[in-house]
Scaffold this motif. Sequence first.
Motif, PDB file in Angstrom:
ATOM      1  N   SER A  22       0.659  -1.235  -0.046  1.00 21.09           N
ATOM      2  CA  SER A  22       0.134   0.019  -0.001  1.00 21.09           C
ATOM      3  C   SER A  22       0.873   1.245   0.031  1.00 21.09           C
ATOM      4  O   SER A  22       0.610   2.229  -0.400  1.00 21.09           O
ATOM      5  N   LEU A  23       2.102   1.116   0.556  1.00 25.31           N
ATOM      6  CA  LEU A  23       2.858   2.376   0.562  1.00 25.31           C
ATOM      7  C   LEU A  23       3.572   2.584  -0.719  1.00 25.31           C
ATOM      8  O   LEU A  23       3.715   3.723  -1.364  1.00 25.31           O
ATOM      9  N   THR A  24       3.811   1.436  -1.403  1.00 25.63           N
ATOM     10  CA  THR A  24       4.263   1.513  -2.852  1.00 25.63           C
ATOM     11  C   THR A  24       3.146   2.241  -3.717  1.00 25.63           C
ATOM     12  O   THR A  24       3.703   3.200  -4.543  1.00 25.63           O
ATOM     13  N   ALA A  25       1.891   1.668  -3.442  1.00 25.99           N
ATOM     14  CA  ALA A  25       0.868   2.458  -4.326  1.00 25.99           C
ATOM     15  C   ALA A  25       0.600   3.914  -4.169  1.00 25.99           C
ATOM     16  O   ALA A  25       0.198   4.709  -4.836  1.00 25.99           O
ATOM     17  N   SER A  26       0.868   4.191  -2.886  1.00 24.12           N
ATOM     18  CA  SER A  26       0.391   5.712  -2.498  1.00 24.12           C
ATOM     19  C   SER A  26       2.006   6.659  -2.681  1.00 24.12           C
ATOM     20  O   SER A  26       1.706   7.816  -2.864  1.00 24.12           O
ATOM     21  N   GLY A  27       3.024   5.866  -3.112  1.00 22.09           N
ATOM     22  CA  GLY A  27       4.243   6.750  -3.238  1.00 22.09           C
ATOM     23  C   GLY A  27       4.677   7.492  -1.949  1.00 22.09           C
ATOM     24  O   GLY A  27       5.486   8.675  -2.566  1.00 22.09           O
ATOM     25  N   ARG A  28       4.479   7.366  -0.898  1.00 25.19           N
ATOM     26  CA  ARG A  28       4.922   8.468   0.256  1.00 25.19           C
ATOM     27  C   ARG A  28       6.358   8.281   0.396  1.00 25.19           C
ATOM     28  O   ARG A  28       7.101   7.175   0.120  1.00 25.19           O
ATOM     29  N   VAL A  29       7.156   9.254   0.767  1.00 23.49           N
ATOM     30  CA  VAL A  29       8.279   9.612   1.020  1.00 23.49           C
ATOM     31  C   VAL A  29       8.392  10.020   2.363  1.00 23.49           C
ATOM     32  O   VAL A  29       7.534  10.363   3.131  1.00 23.49           O
ATOM     33  N   THR A  30       9.921   9.978   3.093  1.00 22.49           N
ATOM     34  CA  THR A  30      10.207  10.515   4.162  1.00 22.49           C
ATOM     35  C   THR A  30      10.177  12.196   4.133  1.00 22.49           C
ATOM     36  O   THR A  30      10.481  12.748   2.904  1.00 22.49           O
ATOM     37  N   PRO A  31       9.890  13.238   5.140  1.00 23.45           N
ATOM     38  CA  PRO A  31       9.660  14.282   5.055  1.00 23.45           C
ATOM     39  C   PRO A  31      11.054  15.100   4.547  1.00 23.45           C
ATOM     40  O   PRO A  31      11.162  16.013   3.852  1.00 23.45           O
ATOM     41  N   SER A  32      12.114  14.525   5.372  1.00 23.92           N
ATOM     42  CA  SER A  32      13.295  15.328   5.106  1.00 23.92           C
ATOM     43  C   SER A  32      14.213  14.972   3.925  1.00 23.92           C
ATOM     44  O   SER A  32      14.603  15.607   2.961  1.00 23.92           O
ATOM     45  N   LEU A  33      14.446  13.492   3.657  1.00 25.89           N
ATOM     46  CA  LEU A  33      15.406  12.986   2.755  1.00 25.89           C
ATOM     47  C   LEU A  33      14.590  12.682   1.517  1.00 25.89           C
ATOM     48  O   LEU A  33      15.341  12.245   0.562  1.00 25.89           O
ATOM     49  N   ARG A  34      13.356  12.568   1.624  1.00 26.50           N
ATOM     50  CA  ARG A  34      12.474  12.407   0.340  1.00 26.50           C
ATOM     51  C   ARG A  34      12.675  10.762   0.264  1.00 26.50           C
ATOM     52  O   ARG A  34      12.420  10.431  -1.202  1.00 26.50           O
ATOM     53  N   TRP A  35      13.057   9.799   0.938  1.00 25.94           N
ATOM     54  CA  TRP A  35      13.423   8.584   0.510  1.00 25.94           C
ATOM     55  C   TRP A  35      11.818   7.756   0.581  1.00 25.94           C
ATOM     56  O   TRP A  35      11.091   8.157   1.390  1.00 25.94           O
ATOM     57  N   PRO A  36      11.544   6.770  -0.348  1.00 28.59           N
ATOM     58  CA  PRO A  36      10.580   6.032  -0.588  1.00 28.59           C
ATOM     59  C   PRO A  36      10.243   5.250   0.874  1.00 28.59           C
ATOM     60  O   PRO A  36      11.017   4.448   1.136  1.00 28.59           O
ATOM     61  N   ASP A  88       8.161   3.077   1.119  1.00 26.22           N
ATOM     62  CA  ASP A  88       7.921   1.371   1.073  1.00 26.22           C
ATOM     63  C   ASP A  88       9.436   0.457   0.906  1.00 26.22           C
ATOM     64  O   ASP A  88       9.417  -0.547   1.548  1.00 26.22           O
ATOM     65  N   VAL A  89      10.520   1.232   0.676  1.00 32.71           N
ATOM     66  CA  VAL A  89      11.695   0.491   0.551  1.00 32.71           C
ATOM     67  C   VAL A  89      12.187   0.525   2.235  1.00 32.71           C
ATOM     68  O   VAL A  89      12.910  -0.469   2.526  1.00 32.71           O
ATOM     69  N   LEU A  90      11.985   1.641   2.741  1.00 35.67           N
ATOM     70  CA  LEU A  90      12.457   1.703   4.192  1.00 35.67           C
ATOM     71  C   LEU A  90      11.807   0.797   4.949  1.00 35.67           C
ATOM     72  O   LEU A  90      12.381   0.007   5.870  1.00 35.67           O
ATOM     73  N   TYR A  91      10.511   0.653   4.831  1.00 32.21           N
ATOM     74  CA  TYR A  91       9.799  -0.344   5.827  1.00 32.21           C
ATOM     75  C   TYR A  91       9.620  -1.920   5.133  1.00 32.21           C
ATOM     76  O   TYR A  91       8.890  -2.697   5.875  1.00 32.21           O
ATOM     77  N   SER A  92      10.324  -1.844   4.279  1.00 35.60           N
ATOM     78  CA  SER A  92      10.452  -3.558   3.619  1.00 35.60           C
ATOM     79  C   SER A  92      11.055  -4.152   4.643  1.00 35.60           C
ATOM     80  O   SER A  92      10.880  -5.387   4.743  1.00 35.60           O
ATOM     81  N   ILE A  93      11.822  -3.785   5.367  1.00 32.55           N
ATOM     82  CA  ILE A  93      12.640  -4.610   6.479  1.00 32.55           C
ATOM     83  C   ILE A  93      11.665  -5.340   7.701  1.00 32.55           C
ATOM     84  O   ILE A  93      11.712  -6.122   8.184  1.00 32.55           O
ATOM     85  N   VAL A  94      10.450  -4.525   7.631  1.00 33.66           N
ATOM     86  CA  VAL A  94       9.334  -5.069   8.542  1.00 33.66           C
ATOM     87  C   VAL A  94       8.916  -6.598   8.121  1.00 33.66           C
ATOM     88  O   VAL A  94       8.969  -7.562   9.061  1.00 33.66           O
TER      89      VAL A  94
END
Length: 204
Positions: free
Chosen positions: A137-151, A153-159
């Motif tokens: 769902s994060l991939t579909a929404s395209g959400r990124v972090t506020p400061s670094l603008r990192w995606p 979905d990639v960061l939370y893939s560790i979960v």
Amino acid sequence: MATSKEEREQSLSHLPRGLLGLAHGLDKADSAMAVVERWLIAGCVIGMAVASFSNVIGRNLFNYSLPFTEEIMQILQIWLTFLGISYGARVGRHIRVTALLDMVGETFRKWLLVAGQIVTCALLAWLAWLAFKYVGSLTASGRVTPSLRWPLDVLYSIVPIGLGLGAIQFFMAIMRNLLSRGAWMSWKTPEIDAESGDLSETSL
């Protein structure tokens, strides 16, 4: 004292050749995962230390607080937490209640231990599936972090990865108990070693 490689192999010596080959394959897989986890966990700890130190230096020497360091530390803390699920399972260090186990005989104790591992394995696998769908769902929404603008979905893939690795570790503990003599908390950790807190074989 943690069991040596020879002692662990001795616990499997009664197996026929086919099952012994399976056991050796699982042992190699466990060792490979341990190396990857060790480097990732060490990288997370070092990264958090560097980010924190950099922010302190910037704030105190240059009167400028780096806005992205807190974000990096939060991300690395998430990675460290979910990598720790698998690591904790590997060394048999997750919290458990042993009151019922302590009241039964050795044989029944082992199968109660296996029953708990089956339930935990299934729960972690289910949570990994839910986390996988959330990352989708994060991939579909395209959400990124506020400061670094990192995606995100990639960061939370560790979960889902961490939960899945934890499920694999408990599955390997189940297999060790089914294949070996004695009771085992993980593939390489007998129950007696987990209770004594000896991590000499598997510590970072």
